[in-house]
Enzyme design. Structure first.
Site, PDB file in Angstrom:
ATOM      1  N   SER A   1       0.845  -1.194   0.000  1.00 43.89           N
ATOM      2  CA  SER A   1       0.000   0.000   0.000  1.00 43.89           C
ATOM      3  C   SER A   1       0.877   1.238   0.000  1.00 43.89           C
ATOM      4  O   SER A   1       2.115   1.148   0.002  1.00 43.89           O
ATOM      5  CB  SER A   1      -0.906   0.009   1.228  1.00 43.89           C
ATOM      6  OG  SER A   1      -0.125   0.116   2.418  1.00 43.89           O
ATOM      7  N   LYS A   2       0.235   2.403   0.032  1.00 48.11           N
ATOM      8  CA  LYS A   2       0.980   3.662  -0.002  1.00 48.11           C
ATOM      9  C   LYS A   2       1.918   3.809   1.184  1.00 48.11           C
ATOM     10  O   LYS A   2       2.958   4.449   1.087  1.00 48.11           O
ATOM     11  CB  LYS A   2       0.015   4.844  -0.059  1.00 48.11           C
ATOM     12  CG  LYS A   2      -0.698   4.978  -1.394  1.00 48.11           C
ATOM     13  CD  LYS A   2      -1.589   6.206  -1.428  1.00 48.11           C
ATOM     14  CE  LYS A   2      -2.259   6.344  -2.797  1.00 48.11           C
ATOM     15  NZ  LYS A   2      -3.139   7.528  -2.859  1.00 48.11           N
ATOM     16  N   ARG A   3       1.536   3.226   2.317  1.00 44.92           N
ATOM     17  CA  ARG A   3       2.426   3.355   3.478  1.00 44.92           C
ATOM     18  C   ARG A   3       3.726   2.581   3.304  1.00 44.92           C
ATOM     19  O   ARG A   3       4.685   2.804   4.022  1.00 44.92           O
ATOM     20  CB  ARG A   3       1.708   2.913   4.752  1.00 44.92           C
ATOM     21  CG  ARG A   3       1.358   1.444   4.822  1.00 44.92           C
ATOM     22  CD  ARG A   3       0.502   1.154   6.059  1.00 44.92           C
ATOM     23  NE  ARG A   3       0.118  -0.246   6.134  1.00 44.92           N
ATOM     24  CZ  ARG A   3       0.885  -1.182   6.694  1.00 44.92           C
ATOM     25  NH1 ARG A   3       2.069  -0.859   7.197  1.00 44.92           N
ATOM     26  NH2 ARG A   3       0.476  -2.432   6.734  1.00 44.92           N
TER      27      ARG A   3
END
Length: 264
Positions: A33-35
């Protein structure tokens, strides 16, 4: 998949054979994911990852063919089969992607390398040289260490602009009281060197170092700082040859002026 099956039934279509490849996971084994810093394919392109490397890496996520890591597109077409797709999640490894990219960079011809690098030169705010042969030669000097096209430009920015300053540690270590007369003699003698090519430049440096009773590295590092601003660069003699006679002299004289200002 259950929803897809319902759609097929509703439309009266025959069901195909379904198969799934593993999810791509972050280092903590959770869904990417973006994290985790997940990016678009376009972002990888802008970072200097080649299409060949990206295709090679994505194909290997969750699939294998023995111990082989490097695959051309033709090999992927020949070897890929669902029987060797794993069921466990595939961990995205940026380091491995960059390793593959460095491999595929070295497979490019000089002309291909120059054409691929040109947009990154302009993207860094420099005017791309018209001489793509020169650009290709410059880029080849960094292939053993640089992992992306963007990194080649970052490491080689001294080819496109003269040093705005000098590495403080290099100044302290190399710009000693003896540096100015040595640099002046180096500049004066180098001016008459012909041809101004890497082999003759190297012979000149070796001869002058012996004449001055210096180790080659001491004289070469002094010139390296003058030409690049630091003590880490590709082979000095190739750097000087690619910079050319005029630019080399301008930078040597700029270093002389800097040393004079320190003594004032």
């Amino acid at each position: 998949t259950p929803k897809q099956i319902l759609c097929y039934h509703a439309l009266g279509y025959a069901l195909p054979a379904f198969a799934h490849i593993p999810m791509i996971l972050g280092a903590d084994r959770s869904r990417l994911s973006k994290r985790h810093g997940a990016e678009s394919v376009q972002a990888f392109r802008e970072a200097g990852i080649l299409p060949q490397a990206m295709l090679n890496y994505l194909a290997r996520l969750g699939w294998s063919h023995g111990d082989q890591e490097v695959f051309s597109k033709e090999e992927l077409i020949r070897y890929f089969d669902m029987g060797h797709v794993g069921s466990a999640g595939a961990i995205f490894d940026q380091t491995k992607l960059e390793w593959l990219n460095s491999h595929w960079l070295r497979q490019l011809s000089r002309a291909e390398l120059a054409q691929s690098l040109a947009p990154f030169v302009e993207g860094a705010g420099f005017t791309c040289p018209r001489d793509l042969e020169w650009l290709g030669q410059m880029a080849e000097l960094f292939l053993e260490r640089a992992k992306t096209l963007k990194e080649i430009v970052e490491r080689g920015r001294f080819f496109f602009e003269a040093p705005a300053g000098y590495d403080p540690q290099a100044v302290q270590k190399l710009f000693t009281p003896d540096a100015l007369p040595r640099l002046r003699l180096l500049t004066k003698r180098l001016e008459s060197l012909s041809p101004f090519e890497a082999p003759t430049i190297e012979m000149f440096f070796r001869g002058l170092a012996a004449e001055l009773g210096l180790k080659l590295v001491d004289l070469a590092q002094l010139a390296r700082v003058a030409l690049t601003g630091g003590i880490a660069s590709p082979p000095l003699f190739q750097v000087a040859a690619l910079l050319g006679r005029d630019e080399t002299f301008q930078r040597l004289r700029a270093a002389e002026a800097f040393l004079v200002s320190r003594e004032a």
